[in-house]
Write a protein that holds these residues in place. Structure first.
Motif, mmCIF file in Angstrom:
data_model
loop_
_atom_site.group_PDB
_atom_site.id
_atom_site.type_symbol
_atom_site.label_atom_id
_atom_site.label_comp_id
_atom_site.label_asym_id
_atom_site.label_seq_id
_atom_site.Cartn_x
_atom_site.Cartn_y
_atom_site.Cartn_z
ATOM 1 N N HIS A 66 -56.653 86.888 77.154
ATOM 2 C CA HIS A 66 -56.378 87.560 78.447
ATOM 3 C C HIS A 66 -57.472 88.591 78.697
ATOM 4 C CE1 HIS A 66 -54.062 89.418 81.738
ATOM 5 N NE2 HIS A 66 -54.360 90.579 81.197
ATOM 6 N N HIS A 68 -60.254 90.405 82.061
ATOM 7 C CA HIS A 68 -60.544 90.594 83.487
ATOM 8 C C HIS A 68 -62.036 90.857 83.640
ATOM 9 C CE1 HIS A 68 -56.250 91.172 84.438
ATOM 10 N NE2 HIS A 68 -56.189 91.961 83.388
ATOM 11 N N HIS A 222 -49.035 89.386 84.352
ATOM 12 C CA HIS A 222 -48.714 90.590 83.570
ATOM 13 C C HIS A 222 -47.194 90.781 83.568
ATOM 14 C CE1 HIS A 222 -52.877 91.900 85.013
ATOM 15 N NE2 HIS A 222 -52.969 91.882 83.696
ATOM 16 N N HIS A 259 -48.956 91.181 77.875
ATOM 17 C CA HIS A 259 -48.443 92.513 77.453
ATOM 18 C C HIS A 259 -47.012 92.493 76.897
ATOM 19 C CE1 HIS A 259 -52.120 94.372 78.690
ATOM 20 N NE2 HIS A 259 -51.977 93.965 79.941
ATOM 21 N N ASP A 310 -58.041 92.323 77.674
ATOM 22 C CA ASP A 310 -57.730 92.974 78.955
ATOM 23 C C ASP A 310 -58.961 93.586 79.626
ATOM 24 O OD1 ASP A 310 -55.671 93.209 80.770
ATOM 25 O OD2 ASP A 310 -54.939 95.116 80.022
HETATM 26 ZN ZN LIG Z 1 -54.536 92.369 82.260
#
Ligand SMILES: [Zn+2]
Length: 452
Positions: A66, A68, A222, A259, A310
């Motif tokens: 995961h 970004h 998320h 998460h 993340d």
């Molecule tokens: Zn994230």
């Protein structure tokens, strides 16, 4: 021409890893086609090209479950005013004005600088979660072209949300669907269906996503990163986040819930029942001060736990180490977050998750028939390195800077620390030249959100 990597100490990866000294790997096309003693393979394949590993470790490339790319321009931001007090404020003051500031060029460069980082530090597959509300259409193509240029492997999606209105919500759905279709046959790139989070999706949006999803397709979303997500869901419908999304039939074995810091027991039972993958991002959780997920409880109950970053640096061993430390401190208990569990999550589960997207490909272990996604690591152990103690060598000894070569699907992307598919200086210079515009736009949107 096949390539023979000689004189490596091969770490096979997988559930029961083996460590094979003086070993050679034959790479033919995208695949590992032979593994054996260096001398034997040199004799059997005299005409293959050679790459002498000089005793370095050869191991599966790291996988990030995961991330970004879009957050890259947050690098170095010194945000004016008092620091944010909590995670919802961080979203409003940092991430939402930043994603609005991205145009197609900024999307491309955010991806490229993240991908350079990944190649240099041995992360060969990344599962990205993208947002650029003012440049939605074709944004996944822009990222995909950047991934293609690097030679890395990636799974991409767009974060659907109604926080900028229903038109952009629908545009997000379209972007996911279009890209899932377009990337269907790509050897190294796949699309999946992204959702931002329950707290930025109204019922109409969730229903539209459900209607758009084809049978069996999962979502990447998320979940309960902060209590605010649960409070919002309870306010909306009297149900918690996992139950709320289940009402819209969004969970299945291809879904990723990032998460899950604040999910309760009932939600966990439902996630397990639906076979959902749960990703842990310890550096991000500490940075946002959202709390520590119940790592050991989730391991004990057999959740499909994976490890992501993340949007932190693509140095996955940093997240191994942070997970190892975070849960011990959070519980004041050195038995928490056992190294062997971290190995299984990061090496075995992450690979299984990626294999689900690349049907028929074997990814994440070094064995005959597997995709040649691997790294060479210049690590000189001064205590015995064995299959049984490998996790603790990685946790206490490995550094991303020790990665000297990166290969994906049989293509060398870096050798002797030289990038072969990318011009790092040119990319960084172009990104730097664009930064003032991105930061100006960010400041404008941040002011707007403060005054609204
Ligand atoms: Zn994230």
């Amino acid at each position: 021409m096949p390539l023979l990597i000689t004189n490596a100490t091969v770490i096979t990866g997988g559930k029961t890893p083996q460590i094979l000294p003086y070993t050679a790997l034959l790479i033919d096309g995208a695949l590992i086609t032979a593994i054996g003693p260096t001398k034997a393979l040199e004799a059997a394949y005299p005409h293959a090209d050679r790459l002498d590993a000089r005793g370095q470790l050869a191991m599966p490339g790291m996988i990030c479950a995961h991330t970004h790319f879009y957050g890259a321009y947050a690098r170095g931001m010194a945000i004016a005013g008092d620091p944010s007090e909590n995670f919802p404020q961080i979203l409003q003051r940092l991430w939402w004005p930043l994603d609005k500031a991205l145009d197609a060029d900024a999307v491309r460069l955010s991806a490229l600088v993240s991908l350079v980082d990944a190649v240099k530090h041995g992360t060969t597959t990344l599962i990205d979660h993208h947002a650029s509300p003012n440049a939605i259409e074709a944004s996944l193509n822009v990222i995909s072209q950047a991934v293609d240029q690097t030679g890395l492997r990636a799974v991409l999606c767009y974060e659907v949300t109604d926080r900028d209105g229903m038109d952009k919500m629908h545009a997000g759905i379209e972007e996911n669907l279009r890209f899932m279709q377009a990337s269907h046959d790509h050897p190294r790139i796949r699309g999946t269906f992204g959702l931002h989070a329950s707290l930025t999706l109204n019922d109409e949006a969730l229903k539209a996503c459900r209607d758009a999803l084809t049978d069996g397709a999962g979502v990447h979303v998320h979940v309960a990163e902060h209590e605010a997500d649960e409070e919002d869901s309870l306010r909306r419908c009297g149900m918690r986040v996992v139950q709320r999304l289940d009402q819209f039939d969004l969970w299945n074995g291809n879904s990723i819930a990032a998460h899950c810091v604040h999910v309760d027991e009932t939600e966990r039972a439902l996630l397990r029942e639906r076979g959902v993958w749960i990703t842990h991002q310890p550096r991000s959780n500490m940075n946002n001060a959202v709390g520590a997920m119940d790592w050991d409880g989730m391991i004990a109950e057999g959740q499909k736990l994976c490890l992501g970053n993340d949007g932190f640096t693509n140095t996955m061993w940093a997240d191994w180490k942070t997970a190892y430390l975070l849960h011990k401190l959070a519980h004041r208990d050195p038995r928490k977050a056992n190294g062997a569990d971290i190995y299984r999550v990061a090496m075995v589960n992450n690979a299984r998750l990626v294999e689900q997207f690349f049907t028929g490909q074997h990814i994440g272990t070094l064995e005959v028939g597997a995709q040649a996604d691997l790294v060479l690591v210049d690590y000189q152990p001064f205590t015995p390195l064995t299959a049984g103690n490998l996790p603790w060598h990685i946790l206490f000894g490995f550094e991303a800077s020790m990665v000297t070569a990166t290969m994906v699907a049989g293509n060398l992307l870096m050798q002797d620390r030289q990038l072969l598919t990318l011009d790092e200086r040119a990319i960084m210079a172009e990104a730097l030249a664009l930064a003032p515009r991105v930061w100006e736009n960010y400041t404008r949107f941040a002011h707007q959100s403060l005054s609204s």
